[in-house]
Scaffold this active site. Structure first.
Site, PDB file in Angstrom:
ATOM      1  N   CYS A   1       8.773 -39.042  -8.731  1.00 52.53           N
ATOM      2  CA  CYS A   1       7.474 -39.642  -9.008  1.00 52.53           C
ATOM      3  C   CYS A   1       6.536 -39.582  -7.812  1.00 52.53           C
ATOM      4  CB  CYS A   1       7.622 -41.093  -9.476  1.00 52.53           C
ATOM      5  SG  CYS A   1       8.423 -42.181  -8.273  1.00 52.53           S
TER       6      CYS A   1
ATOM      7  N   MET B   1      -5.753  -7.350   8.573  1.00 53.93           N
ATOM      8  CA  MET B   1      -5.107  -6.524   9.598  1.00 53.93           C
ATOM      9  C   MET B   1      -5.934  -5.265   9.825  1.00 53.93           C
ATOM     10  SD  MET B   1      -1.062  -7.153   8.815  1.00 53.93           S
ATOM     11  CE  MET B   1      -1.178  -6.629   7.109  1.00 53.93           C
TER      12      MET B   1
ATOM     13  N   TYR C   1      13.023 -34.883 -15.199  1.00 58.25           N
ATOM     14  CA  TYR C   1      11.575 -34.930 -15.368  1.00 58.25           C
ATOM     15  C   TYR C   1      10.876 -35.002 -14.023  1.00 58.25           C
ATOM     16  CZ  TYR C   1      11.770 -39.992 -14.413  1.00 58.25           C
ATOM     17  OH  TYR C   1      11.967 -41.208 -13.830  1.00 58.25           O
TER      18      TYR C   1
ATOM     19  N   ARG D   1       7.550 -49.789 -11.726  1.00 61.17           N
ATOM     20  CA  ARG D   1       8.081 -50.094 -10.386  1.00 61.17           C
ATOM     21  C   ARG D   1       7.680 -51.510 -10.008  1.00 61.17           C
ATOM     22  NH1 ARG D   1       6.021 -46.698  -5.310  1.00 61.17           N
ATOM     23  NH2 ARG D   1       4.214 -48.063  -5.568  1.00 61.17           N
TER      24      ARG D   1
ATOM     25  N   LYS E   1       0.827  -1.202   0.000  1.00 65.30           N
ATOM     26  CA  LYS E   1       0.000   0.000   0.000  1.00 65.30           C
ATOM     27  C   LYS E   1       0.862   1.252   0.000  1.00 65.30           C
ATOM     28  CE  LYS E   1      -3.723  -0.399   2.204  1.00 65.30           C
ATOM     29  NZ  LYS E   1      -4.669  -0.664   3.304  1.00 65.30           N
TER      30      LYS E   1
ATOM     31  N   ARG F   1      -3.267  -1.281  -6.427  1.00 60.01           N
ATOM     32  CA  ARG F   1      -2.416  -2.473  -6.353  1.00 60.01           C
ATOM     33  C   ARG F   1      -2.749  -3.347  -7.543  1.00 60.01           C
ATOM     34  NH1 ARG F   1      -5.658  -4.501  -1.016  1.00 60.01           N
ATOM     35  NH2 ARG F   1      -7.630  -4.923  -2.022  1.00 60.01           N
TER      36      ARG F   1
ATOM     37  N   ARG G   1      -3.486   2.864   8.638  1.00 59.61           N
ATOM     38  CA  ARG G   1      -3.862   1.643   7.921  1.00 59.61           C
ATOM     39  C   ARG G   1      -2.659   0.734   7.741  1.00 59.61           C
ATOM     40  NH1 ARG G   1      -6.992   3.384   2.567  1.00 59.61           N
ATOM     41  NH2 ARG G   1      -8.047   1.394   2.870  1.00 59.61           N
TER      42      ARG G   1
ATOM     43  N   GLY H   1      -8.455  -7.173   4.555  1.00 56.18           N
ATOM     44  CA  GLY H   1      -9.272  -7.279   5.757  1.00 56.18           C
ATOM     45  C   GLY H   1      -8.647  -8.047   6.903  1.00 56.18           C
TER      46      GLY H   1
ATOM     47  N   HIS I   1     -15.697  -7.965   1.247  1.00 60.05           N
ATOM     48  CA  HIS I   1     -14.723  -8.853   1.882  1.00 60.05           C
ATOM     49  C   HIS I   1     -14.857 -10.276   1.355  1.00 60.05           C
ATOM     50  CE1 HIS I   1     -13.585 -11.752   5.085  1.00 60.05           C
ATOM     51  NE2 HIS I   1     -12.541 -10.960   5.208  1.00 60.05           N
TER      52      HIS I   1
ATOM     53  N   SER J   1      14.701 -42.304  -9.537  1.00 60.37           N
ATOM     54  CA  SER J   1      13.419 -41.614  -9.427  1.00 60.37           C
ATOM     55  C   SER J   1      13.158 -41.384  -7.942  1.00 60.37           C
ATOM     56  CB  SER J   1      12.285 -42.441 -10.042  1.00 60.37           C
ATOM     57  OG  SER J   1      11.068 -41.738  -9.944  1.00 60.37           O
TER      58      SER J   1
END
Length: 892
Positions: free
Chosen positions: A850, A102, A870, A631, A22, A335, A91, A100, A451, A782
């Site tokens: 994996c 804080m 991978y 496997r 902010k 923002r 603020r 909302g 909110h 793996s």
């Protein structure tokens, strides 16, 4: 000595670490020459010092004095001056938006004397006393921790006494009486009078903002959004401008593009004669921003020009808060706005098309979590539905659950396995935990900037706001629809965050268009493809061009393999053979376990062999030309036997009836024999291959025979054999030598060349730490991150997630479960060591992962960084992993 306070003229948007989002953006707007009320920002460094030491750092108070004096000189007013008072807001403003979560206190500087000056200055007694009661109310709740319902109850009593339904119709004397009542509430609840010294008000408010960084709702929100705990918040002290001076004043929130859909246009909410908190709280329903053109065209035109300037400057969707004070427009905040997943992809694509950002930048503007949200199912429009009402489509998705009317019930029921929809007139920050627990949120008040809407969008949670035609009665725990239907707590409703519709009962869901695109059902170039599908397609084209990591899938049957390939998988990284032993084949495994002789074992294995071979043939065909990592059997054998309790009961019942039960008795004896205190650390994985003769060789033979069959059929099978749970190279060498022998036998028998790699799963700490030795006999690693996480932490996942993980998350031991996102410091370090030592011993070794972390966005970035080749994940997560692999490459 560090500098702790910056005027808005001294900062810029790149100082978010120091000034918070902010403060940095207020400074940026000031630099751009936009109409920003003067003020100053107290840095996050000051907050961190305060939270660590319990007091302000040396020199902070003096800096505040100096900046306040400069502000007073600029405004020609003094804080709390009786005849011409300066009022300020205090603020919060962290680096990352926490809407909302804080604290904020407006109108600081008012007391019994200065309220008279404000009345004279403004020529509006009602406004002055309304502002004063707002200060006491916000200060009491925020700074003194007084129950906010006490103030709200007093306001409701004042409205009843006046015979009106909202506070716009309260008069000056009503607010004067409320001020007196609020002072009494403060004195009674806080044990001290409301502070009348303006500087004391400001100092206490600053401390309250600092403390709110560690408030329960802020901690919960940071955990949900994965915001680091050690950032702290900045504090912004800004001269007040007033939107509640009359109908020529007002306040609003605007977006440069629709945060729900991403479409360009005029989006936002405006509320005349109101302060900013009235808009986000949703306590009064707003009008669309476009209506401002009729109300105040001059301010509207100026706002539109500023919005265009900000979007071009930030090159992104901007979220803007503004106030109009008697026809004068003031910018209070901007923002980069939170947005839905669909909006994120559309906006990134639009900005790239408009030349504001590159295609590479467009990829950085979206993420895997957002893509996963787009793949969630949606309601089936072909199904007959009973509509209860309609509100604003605040956050898309299809949510079904039982209606509940408070956060406590939402939390309680969801923990019991119920799916719930949280129904409120409006939400506030105290509802956060209930919102997280719910499938979706429904409110009867508030707009797209309330909110509920903002927080739901940030969480990717389905939300419908401002459904005014639905009367949500939280006290009696029911909701009434205009058609006369009454929904009691526990009744099932369905909410559509895309259309804003609310339905009675459960509405069936269907695949989303994005899933259908990935499944090959929608051609992105066809007329059937909407702009969202085309945006996703263009992003995926870019990430596939950029990424270094391959993405494979975890798949155990031909159907899953085929779908994974359609989703973009470049092979199978984990084919679990134990899943092939379930169902009707369980009896064959039972015979193997019960076998008393070698001949019986061989007979059982011989019966399993053709079944396994056929399984592999189908998988190799679906993945033709791509690698398939198989496997060998991993889980303990007892998992293939009946439950010990169930079996004991069967044996006992048979004995009581005098019936024969020889097979059940043998099974029970086998279950007792195989019983282990810690089966996940017992006889499983490679240990099975060493202890049960012929088991692994049967599986390797089935793989080799299936590969040979596919070769003869003209296919291009690429199997890879993975040996699980290796802890020492000697285990691997024994199984590897047997496997190579079997492959050679099958190749000779079938008259084909068979040569496929044999590697291992790294899922034990010892394997990771001796990876250099193991790599000499392994052609690939793996990483099984599920078991590696269990063994590194000493956790049994099935037990601890249900027993104490929630407490660990609440106490901050975890920011997120290590089974959900990789523990980079512990498990990740072992992976890094194993990767480095494995490559040093065998430079051409293939490295993959994996475990379930292969589809986790944050974990994919780590796997890219440590140089894996991978990742592998479930078919549905393949597009997510592809996207994150591309983002990781672009960020590197």
């Amino acid at each position: 000595m560090p500098k702790y306070v910056y005027e808005f003229t001294e900062g810029n948007k790149d100082l978010k670490d120091l000034l918070g989002g902010k403060g940095a953006n207020l400074a940026e707007m000031t630099n751009l020459g936009l109409p920003v009320p003067p003020g100053f920002t107290i840095t996050t460094e000051a907050c961190r010092h305060y939270l660590e030491h319990g007091h302000n750092p040396d020199g902070l108070d003096a800096e505040i004095d100096a900046k306040l004096s400069g502000l007073e000189a600029a405004m020609g007013k003094r804080l709390g001056q009786p005849d011409n008072p300066l009022l300020v807001s205090v603020r919060s403003g962290a680096k990352f938006s926490m809407p909302g979560m804080m604290e904020t206190v407006l109108n600081i500087g008012l007391n019994d004397e200065s309220v008279q000056g404000l009345a004279a200055q403004s020529g509006n007694d009602r406004f002055a006393w309304d502002s004063y009661r707002r200060l006491i109310q916000m200060f009491g709740k925020t700074v003194l921790d007084i129950d906010g319902d006490l103030f709200e109850d007093a306001i409701e009593a004042a409205k009843r006494a006046r015979g009106v339904s909202d506070d716009l119709h309260l008069e000056t004397d009503d607010f004067q009486r409320l001020v007196a009542t609020f002072k009494d509430i403060v004195a009674e609840q806080a044990g001290r009078p409301f502070p009348t010294d303006p500087r004391e008000q400001m100092d206490l408010a600053i401390a309250a903002v600092f403390n709110s960084w560690n408030a329960p709702r802020a901690v919960l929100y940071r955990r949900q959004e994965r915001i680091p705990v050690d950032l702290g918040t900045a504090v912004n002290v800004c001269s007040m401008v007033f939107g509640n001076l009359g109908m020529d004043s007002g306040t609003g929130v605007a977006f440069t593009r629709d945060p729900a859909s991403g479409q360009q246009g005029v989006y936002g909410d405006y509320l005349a004669n109101a302060q900013g908190e009235d808009v986000v709280a949703g306590i009064r329903n707003t009008v669309p921003l476009g209506d401002l053109e009729k109300i105040d065209k001059t301010s509207y035109d100026e706002l539109m020009a500023i919005m265009e300037k900000l979007e071009n400057h930030y090159r992104d969707l901007c979220d803007i808060e503004f106030t109009i004070e008697r026809g004068k427009l003031w910018m209070l905040q901007t923002r980069v706005g939170k947005r839905t997943a669909a909006a994120a992809f559309r906006i990134a694509d639009q900005l790239a098309d408009q030349g504001m950002i590159t295609r590479e930048e467009a990829v950085s503007r979206v993420n895997g979590d957002q893509l996963a949200q787009l793949m969630f199912p949606r309601f089936d429009e072909a199904t007959e539905r009973h509509r209860l009402g309609r509100g604003m489509n605040a956050s898309p998705g299809a949510a079904v659950g039982k209606a509940v009317f408070d956060s406590y019930t939402a939390i309680k029921w969801s923990r019991s396995g119920e799916k719930v929809i949280l129904c409120r007139r409006e939400t506030n920050p105290d509802d956060l935990e209930g919102m997280i627990s719910a499938q979706g949120i429904l409110t009867s008040r508030g707009g797209k900037t309330s909110h509920a809407a903002v927080v739901a969008r940030g969480m990717g949670k389905t939300c419908v706001c401002g459904a005014e035609e639905l009367d949500i009665d939280t006290k009696n725990r029911r909701m009434s629809a205009p058609g006369g239907e009454v929904i009691e707590e526990g009744d099932v409703i369905s909410i559509d965050g895309t259309s804003g519709e609310v339905f009675l009962g459960e509405v069936p869901v269907v695949d989303s268009p994005v899933v259908r695109y990935f499944d090959g059902e929608i051609d992105p170039a066809s007329a059937d493809a909407d702009d969202l599908v085309r945006a996703v397609h263009r992003v995926m084209e870019q990430v596939d061009a950029d990424r270094r990591l391959d993405v494979r899938a975890n798949a155990d049957n031909p159907d899953d393999a085929a779908r994974a390939r359609r989703m973009g998988a470049q092979g199978i990284g984990l084919c679990r053979t134990e899943h092939m032993f379930l169902g009707d084949r369980r009896q064959l495994v039972e015979r193997l376990i019960l076998a008393d002789t070698e001949a019986e074992q061989e007979k059982s294995l011989a019966a399993l062999l053709p079944l396994q071979r056929d399984d592999f043939v189908g998988i190799f065909e679906a993945m033709d030309g791509l690698p398939v990592t198989v496997r060998l059997l991993d889980p303990p054998l007892h998992e293939f036997l009946p439950d010990i309790t169930e079996l004991s009961v069967r044996v006992a019942v048979a004995e009581s009836r005098g019936e024969k039960h020889e097979n059940d008795l043998r099974l029970l004896q086998a279950v007792h024999k195989l019983h282990e205190q810690n089966p996940m650390l017992g006889l499983r994985g490679v240990r099975l291959g060493l202890v049960v003769p012929g088991l692994f060789t049967m599986q390797v033979r089935a793989i080799a025979q299936a590969a040979a069959e596919r070769v003869k059929a003209g296919g291009g099978p690429r199997p890879e054999v993975m040996i699980p749970l290796v802890g020492t190279v000697q285990e691997l060498e024994i199984i590897r030598d047997e496997s190579l022998r079997v492959v050679s036998e099958v190749a000779a028998e079938q008259g084909v060349d068979l040569d496929f790699p044999i590697g291992t799963m790294i899922e034990l700490p010892r394997a990771a730490l001796t990876a250099g030795q193991i790599a000499q006999s392994a052609e690939f690693f793996s990483f099984g991150t599920n078991d590696l996480t269990q063994t590194v932490w000493g956790f049994s996942r099935d037990d601890v997630e249900a027993s104490f993980f929630s407490a660990y998350l609440e106490k901050g031991v975890f920011g997120i479960s290590p089974f959900e996102s990789l523990d980079v410091d512990g498990v990740g370090r072992l992976i890094r060591i194993a990767a480095e030592e494995g490559r040093a011993a065998r430079p051409d070794i293939k490295l993959g992962v994996c475990g379930e972390h292969g589809g986790d966005p944050g974990s994919v970035h780590f796997f890219h960084e440590v140089g894996l080749d991978y990742v592998s994940c479930s078919p549905f997560r393949v597009p997510v992993a592809r996207l994150e692999a591309g983002r990781a490459a672009a960020r590197a």
